[in-house]
Design a protein around this motif. Structure first.
Motif, PDB file in Angstrom:
ATOM      1  N   MET A 285      -0.621  52.554 -26.022  1.00 52.86           N
ATOM      2  CA  MET A 285      -1.719  51.697 -25.551  1.00 52.86           C
ATOM      3  C   MET A 285      -2.192  52.199 -24.189  1.00 52.86           C
ATOM      4  O   MET A 285      -3.239  52.807 -24.103  1.00 52.86           O
ATOM      5  CB  MET A 285      -1.257  50.255 -25.453  1.00 52.86           C
ATOM      6  CG  MET A 285      -2.395  49.318 -25.324  1.00 52.86           C
ATOM      7  SD  MET A 285      -2.209  48.009 -26.493  1.00 52.86           S
ATOM      8  CE  MET A 285      -0.572  47.507 -26.086  1.00 52.86           C
ATOM      9  N   ARG A 286      -1.474  51.895 -23.133  1.00 49.06           N
ATOM     10  CA  ARG A 286      -1.719  52.454 -21.799  1.00 49.06           C
ATOM     11  C   ARG A 286      -0.367  52.435 -21.112  1.00 49.06           C
ATOM     12  O   ARG A 286       0.416  51.506 -21.319  1.00 49.06           O
ATOM     13  CB  ARG A 286      -2.681  51.576 -20.981  1.00 49.06           C
ATOM     14  CG  ARG A 286      -4.139  51.671 -21.327  1.00 49.06           C
ATOM     15  CD  ARG A 286      -4.957  50.745 -20.435  1.00 49.06           C
ATOM     16  NE  ARG A 286      -4.307  49.471 -20.238  1.00 49.06           N
ATOM     17  CZ  ARG A 286      -4.308  48.470 -21.090  1.00 49.06           C
ATOM     18  NH1 ARG A 286      -4.948  48.592 -22.230  1.00 49.06           N
ATOM     19  NH2 ARG A 286      -3.670  47.348 -20.824  1.00 49.06           N
TER      20      ARG A 286
ATOM     21  N   MET B 103       3.761  42.929 -19.831  1.00 49.48           N
ATOM     22  CA  MET B 103       3.627  41.628 -20.501  1.00 49.48           C
ATOM     23  C   MET B 103       4.985  41.056 -20.914  1.00 49.48           C
ATOM     24  O   MET B 103       5.054  39.997 -21.519  1.00 49.48           O
ATOM     25  CB  MET B 103       2.727  41.755 -21.731  1.00 49.48           C
ATOM     26  CG  MET B 103       1.282  42.005 -21.374  1.00 49.48           C
ATOM     27  SD  MET B 103       0.642  40.685 -20.319  1.00 49.48           S
ATOM     28  CE  MET B 103      -0.271  41.638 -19.128  1.00 49.48           C
TER      29      MET B 103
ATOM     30  N   GLU C 284      -0.479  47.320 -14.049  1.00 50.90           N
ATOM     31  CA  GLU C 284      -0.869  46.616 -15.276  1.00 50.90           C
ATOM     32  C   GLU C 284      -0.552  45.126 -15.181  1.00 50.90           C
ATOM     33  O   GLU C 284      -1.264  44.288 -15.717  1.00 50.90           O
ATOM     34  CB  GLU C 284      -0.153  47.221 -16.490  1.00 50.90           C
ATOM     35  CG  GLU C 284      -0.773  48.527 -16.984  1.00 50.90           C
ATOM     36  CD  GLU C 284      -2.097  48.301 -17.719  1.00 50.90           C
ATOM     37  OE1 GLU C 284      -2.405  47.142 -18.050  1.00 50.90           O
ATOM     38  OE2 GLU C 284      -2.815  49.293 -17.936  1.00 50.90           O
TER      39      GLU C 284
ATOM     40  N   PRO D 205      -3.187  46.323  -6.987  1.00 49.48           N
ATOM     41  CA  PRO D 205      -4.563  46.501  -7.458  1.00 49.48           C
ATOM     42  C   PRO D 205      -4.763  47.877  -8.091  1.00 49.48           C
ATOM     43  O   PRO D 205      -3.976  48.792  -7.834  1.00 49.48           O
ATOM     44  CB  PRO D 205      -5.374  46.381  -6.163  1.00 49.48           C
ATOM     45  CG  PRO D 205      -4.442  46.852  -5.093  1.00 49.48           C
ATOM     46  CD  PRO D 205      -3.063  46.438  -5.529  1.00 49.48           C
ATOM     47  N   GLY D 206      -5.813  47.998  -8.881  1.00 46.31           N
ATOM     48  CA  GLY D 206      -6.196  49.290  -9.424  1.00 46.31           C
ATOM     49  C   GLY D 206      -5.535  49.625 -10.739  1.00 46.31           C
ATOM     50  O   GLY D 206      -4.801  48.814 -11.310  1.00 46.31           O
ATOM     51  N   ALA D 207      -5.838  50.841 -11.224  1.00 42.82           N
ATOM     52  CA  ALA D 207      -5.313  51.301 -12.503  1.00 42.82           C
ATOM     53  C   ALA D 207      -4.950  52.768 -12.372  1.00 42.82           C
ATOM     54  O   ALA D 207      -5.503  53.483 -11.541  1.00 42.82           O
ATOM     55  CB  ALA D 207      -6.377  51.125 -13.586  1.00 42.82           C
TER      56      ALA D 207
ATOM     57  N   LEU E 216      -5.152  56.076 -14.288  1.00 38.97           N
ATOM     58  CA  LEU E 216      -5.857  56.690 -15.418  1.00 38.97           C
ATOM     59  C   LEU E 216      -5.234  58.049 -15.737  1.00 38.97           C
ATOM     60  O   LEU E 216      -4.453  58.578 -14.949  1.00 38.97           O
ATOM     61  CB  LEU E 216      -7.335  56.864 -15.051  1.00 38.97           C
ATOM     62  CG  LEU E 216      -8.059  55.613 -14.549  1.00 38.97           C
ATOM     63  CD1 LEU E 216      -9.521  55.927 -14.268  1.00 38.97           C
ATOM     64  CD2 LEU E 216      -7.961  54.497 -15.577  1.00 38.97           C
ATOM     65  N   PRO E 217      -5.608  58.616 -16.888  1.00 35.47           N
ATOM     66  CA  PRO E 217      -5.088  59.960 -17.204  1.00 35.47           C
ATOM     67  C   PRO E 217      -5.465  60.950 -16.090  1.00 35.47           C
ATOM     68  O   PRO E 217      -6.553  60.870 -15.523  1.00 35.47           O
ATOM     69  CB  PRO E 217      -5.812  60.316 -18.503  1.00 35.47           C
ATOM     70  CG  PRO E 217      -6.159  59.006 -19.120  1.00 35.47           C
ATOM     71  CD  PRO E 217      -6.417  58.066 -17.985  1.00 35.47           C
ATOM     72  N   ASN E 218      -4.534  61.868 -15.810  1.00 33.57           N
ATOM     73  CA  ASN E 218      -4.803  62.912 -14.818  1.00 33.57           C
ATOM     74  C   ASN E 218      -6.117  63.626 -15.161  1.00 33.57           C
ATOM     75  O   ASN E 218      -6.418  63.813 -16.347  1.00 33.57           O
ATOM     76  CB  ASN E 218      -3.680  63.958 -14.821  1.00 33.57           C
ATOM     77  CG  ASN E 218      -2.340  63.343 -14.450  1.00 33.57           C
ATOM     78  OD1 ASN E 218      -2.284  62.271 -13.856  1.00 33.57           O
ATOM     79  ND2 ASN E 218      -1.249  64.032 -14.788  1.00 33.57           N
ATOM     80  N   VAL E 219      -6.863  64.062 -14.145  1.00 34.48           N
ATOM     81  CA  VAL E 219      -8.144  64.736 -14.460  1.00 34.48           C
ATOM     82  C   VAL E 219      -7.920  66.007 -15.266  1.00 34.48           C
ATOM     83  O   VAL E 219      -8.788  66.411 -16.038  1.00 34.48           O
ATOM     84  CB  VAL E 219      -8.983  65.072 -13.203  1.00 34.48           C
ATOM     85  CG1 VAL E 219      -9.656  63.844 -12.655  1.00 34.48           C
ATOM     86  CG2 VAL E 219      -8.144  65.757 -12.147  1.00 34.48           C
ATOM     87  N   SER E 220      -6.753  66.626 -15.124  1.00 29.83           N
ATOM     88  CA  SER E 220      -6.476  67.830 -15.920  1.00 29.83           C
ATOM     89  C   SER E 220      -6.165  67.484 -17.367  1.00 29.83           C
ATOM     90  O   SER E 220      -6.073  68.364 -18.212  1.00 29.83           O
ATOM     91  CB  SER E 220      -5.275  68.564 -15.323  1.00 29.83           C
ATOM     92  OG  SER E 220      -4.141  67.712 -15.367  1.00 29.83           O
ATOM     93  N   ALA E 221      -6.008  66.179 -17.636  1.00 36.92           N
ATOM     94  CA  ALA E 221      -5.592  65.690 -18.957  1.00 36.92           C
ATOM     95  C   ALA E 221      -4.235  66.266 -19.371  1.00 36.92           C
ATOM     96  O   ALA E 221      -3.956  66.433 -20.552  1.00 36.92           O
ATOM     97  CB  ALA E 221      -6.653  65.980 -20.018  1.00 36.92           C
TER      98      ALA E 221
ATOM     99  N   PHE F  11      -7.141  54.712  -9.589  1.00 41.04           N
ATOM    100  CA  PHE F  11      -8.540  54.293  -9.531  1.00 41.04           C
ATOM    101  C   PHE F  11      -8.611  52.812  -9.169  1.00 41.04           C
ATOM    102  O   PHE F  11      -7.821  52.001  -9.634  1.00 41.04           O
ATOM    103  CB  PHE F  11      -9.214  54.494 -10.893  1.00 41.04           C
ATOM    104  CG  PHE F  11     -10.599  53.905 -10.953  1.00 41.04           C
ATOM    105  CD1 PHE F  11     -11.680  54.605 -10.437  1.00 41.04           C
ATOM    106  CD2 PHE F  11     -10.808  52.634 -11.488  1.00 41.04           C
ATOM    107  CE1 PHE F  11     -12.947  54.050 -10.458  1.00 41.04           C
ATOM    108  CE2 PHE F  11     -12.084  52.078 -11.507  1.00 41.04           C
ATOM    109  CZ  PHE F  11     -13.156  52.793 -10.996  1.00 41.04           C
TER     110      PHE F  11
ATOM    111  N   PRO G  48     -10.805  62.183 -18.709  1.00 44.09           N
ATOM    112  CA  PRO G  48     -10.244  63.521 -18.944  1.00 44.09           C
ATOM    113  C   PRO G  48     -10.032  63.872 -20.418  1.00 44.09           C
ATOM    114  O   PRO G  48     -10.357  64.994 -20.820  1.00 44.09           O
ATOM    115  CB  PRO G  48      -8.927  63.484 -18.166  1.00 44.09           C
ATOM    116  CG  PRO G  48      -9.165  62.487 -17.080  1.00 44.09           C
ATOM    117  CD  PRO G  48     -10.042  61.440 -17.697  1.00 44.09           C
TER     118      PRO G  48
ATOM    119  N   ILE H 289     -10.106  46.924 -15.532  1.00 47.15           N
ATOM    120  CA  ILE H 289     -10.495  47.713 -14.359  1.00 47.15           C
ATOM    121  C   ILE H 289     -11.214  48.991 -14.799  1.00 47.15           C
ATOM    122  O   ILE H 289     -12.182  49.409 -14.189  1.00 47.15           O
ATOM    123  CB  ILE H 289      -9.249  48.072 -13.513  1.00 47.15           C
ATOM    124  CG1 ILE H 289      -8.622  46.793 -12.942  1.00 47.15           C
ATOM    125  CG2 ILE H 289      -9.602  49.047 -12.391  1.00 47.15           C
ATOM    126  CD1 ILE H 289      -7.267  47.001 -12.275  1.00 47.15           C
TER     127      ILE H 289
END
Lengths: 230, 320
Positions: free
Chosen positions: A59-60, A67, A96, A101-103, A105-110, A149, B257, B311
């Motif tokens: 999921m993430r 949860m 999560e 605060p914030g999230a 995300l996947p690394n920019v290099s993926a 982010f 990405p 977010i």
């Protein structure tokens, strides 16, 4: 100083964190499998959520663990002012769960990135960075989703409230685009909650606790964490 | 009891015990071509029995209806709703008006159930209206029409399967929907021969375009049908799967990405027209019961708490 080290299904840095904490005389770490729920936190004076791949990162990263019932207990202890540290997947779980605060995300290099990085410690005091103010420290990272982010508003609040203890930098301590391993906004490598007692960071202090491992900078952060339990 | 509405085939009273409930009293009147025609003694009782049984059955299968419980014949207690200004019609067999405007032969079994909407308007004689038109003129929101369509198809499944037990075929039926004070959209109609057309052995079970002089015959046939229906076994109709689909997408303006990597490879493989690729997720959630407003409400909470991260992501739900 009882420290609950939480292990979710898929957490795999719990042993490293336990071992690192045992180096600190005042620390009494004990392992808490997440299924124990609130009962597992009864004696906790501080909480560390180690890294790994809780619930397979499906999921993430961190979303399912956030949860769980025990996560509500972590929230309660955080509200009571007990120190809480989320490392890597632990940071993702805290974000999560809304404790930070914030999230992430996947690394920019993926890609999954596993290497040593330099962090510039903020010159602003925090319970986690005592005696490290303004230092350049060296810690390993190992993650696929560490790209921090948050909204522009939050970013301004974080900067204004001095809640960014670590930023990725180069060996000289310069915060540059090249030294940003994952694309995090403003090179953010860790954030602290408003109250100042919850820290999330993507790099691994427990993997930098012995000279033979290449750095003991992480031990100082963990020592600060233990000292913060009063 | 205060009379709220005096319709052709039913009277609606205020429930003296609760402002949120109404009492529907069926009448002996028969509506033919939108005109109040004649009255046949015993009809109200049959409508009552059939509605009681079928609405109770649908509720038991999880369809959200306005039905609370039956009172003494011919009255039922229902939740008070605001009725949407459209009739939802579901067809399994081509009959009269559909044949006239499609050219399909009467009695043709449709490949799959067809849902159509009609505007509730005495002045315009309840004309057919497209979903696009309903939305465009602002009568009912698209998502609500979509919900009504999905629930109507569920109702169709459960009614078809039940009637099958007596070798009866549901040719078509129409439903009204309403919204409760709590915001639940529910089936708000009776279920009788006034809004259902049932076939048997390739022809309408009852064909009474002309009832005058055949009143007794009518009541007898109707009574036999209600007997057949009330002898069916609801527990032998298995619940149908419904699929709720949640689509989670990265928010605009946030780097993606996985999409960037995918795009790079698409271009490298010769698909140079790919300007941007954004990767999200799809969750197929299978339910073993019909969709209700409450389920969609719960899903919305789950979307925010678990399935998406507000977010960085946005989500949409589709079904039916």
């Amino acid at each position: 100083m009882s420290i609950a080290v939480i292990r979710f299904p898929g957490t795999n840095n719990d042993d490293d964190v336990m071992r690192a904490l045992r180096q600190i005389p005042a620390a009494k770490p004990y392992l808490v499998p997440s299924r124990k729920g609130l009962a597992g936190l009864q004696d906790a004076e501080g909480i560390i959520i180690p890294g790994g791949f809780s619930y397979g990162d499906y999921m993430r990263a961190g979303a399912v663990a956030a949860m769980e019932v025990i996560s509500a207990g972590i929230r309660d202890l955080a509200e009571d002012g007990k120190p809480v540290l989320g490392i890597s997947n632990g940071f993702q779980i805290l974000a999560e769960a809304g404790l930070l605060p914030g999230a992430l995300l996947p690394n920019v290099s993926a890609r999954f990135i596993c290497r040593w990085v330099y962090l510039r410690v903020s010159d602003q005091p925090s319970i986690f960075t005592e005696n490290l103010e303004n230092a350049v420290i060296r810690l390993p990272i190992a993650h696929a989703e560490g790209n921090y982010f948050c909204s522009e508003d939050y970013l301004i609040a974080l900067e204004g409230e001095k809640r960014i203890p670590f930023k990725y930098c180069n060996a000289q301590g310069e915060i540059t685009e090249d030294s940003n391993p994952n694309g995090s906004i403003e090179n953010i490598a860790g954030v602290i909650n408003q109250k100042g007692n919850v820290l999330g960071m993507m790099s691994h202090p427990e993997r930098a606790t012995r000279q033979i491992l290449g750095s003991t900078d992480g031990l100082e952060i963990l020592e600060n964490f233990v000292r913060a339990i009063r | 009891m205060d009379l709220i509405h005096d319709g052709k085939t039913r009277k609606v009273h205020q429930d003296p015990e609760s402002a949120d409930r109404e009492i529907v009293e069926f009448t002996d009147s028969i509506a033919l071509d939108d005109e109040k025609a004649e009255s046949i003694t015993g009809k109200a009782e049959l409508v009552y029995r059939m509605t009681d049984f079928l609405l109770g059955y649908l509720e038991g299968k999880g369809v959200d209806t306005h039905f609370i419980r039956s009172l003494e014949s011919p009255k039922i207690l229902v939740r008070k709703v605001d009725i949407y200004p459209v009739l939802v019609v579901c067809r399994n067999i081509a009959t009269k008006s559909f044949c006239l405007r499609s050219g399909v032969d009467e009695g043709t079994v449709l490949e799959k159930p067809l849902v159509e909407f009609f505007l509730i308007s005495d002045r315009l004689h309840n004309p057919l209206i497209t979903e696009r038109a309903i939305e465009t003129i602002g009568l009912v929101k698209d998502e609500i029409l979509h919900f009504m369509r999905a629930v109507t198809l569920s109702v169709n499944y459960y009614l078809v399967e039940l009637l099958k037990q007596q070798s009866l075929v549901l040719a078509d039926f129409r439903l009204e929907f309403g919204i409760t004070k709590a915001g639940h959209i529910v089936v708000a109609d009776e279920l009788s021969l006034d809004n259902m057309s049932i076939w048997d052995k390739g022809a309408p079970y009852m064909n009474f375009d002309e009832i005058k002089g055949k009143e007794e015959e009518f009541i007898q046939a109707y009574g036999k049908l209600v007997d057949l229906i009330t002898r069916t076994k609801p527990e032998e109709v298995s619940n149908r799967n419904e699929i709720l689909q949640v689509i989670v997408k990265p928010k605009d303006g946030i780097r993606n990405p996985p999409g960037e990597v995918t795009k790079k490879m698409l271009v490298r493989m010769g698909f140079g027209d790919a300007e941007d690729v954004r990767v999200g997720k799809v969750f197929n959630i299978i339910l073993r019961r019909p969709i209700t407003s409450e389920i969609l409400h719960q899903l919305n909470i789950m979307n925010i708490k678990l399935l998406s991260n507000p977010i960085s992501e946005k989500h949409e739900v589709s079904y039916g």
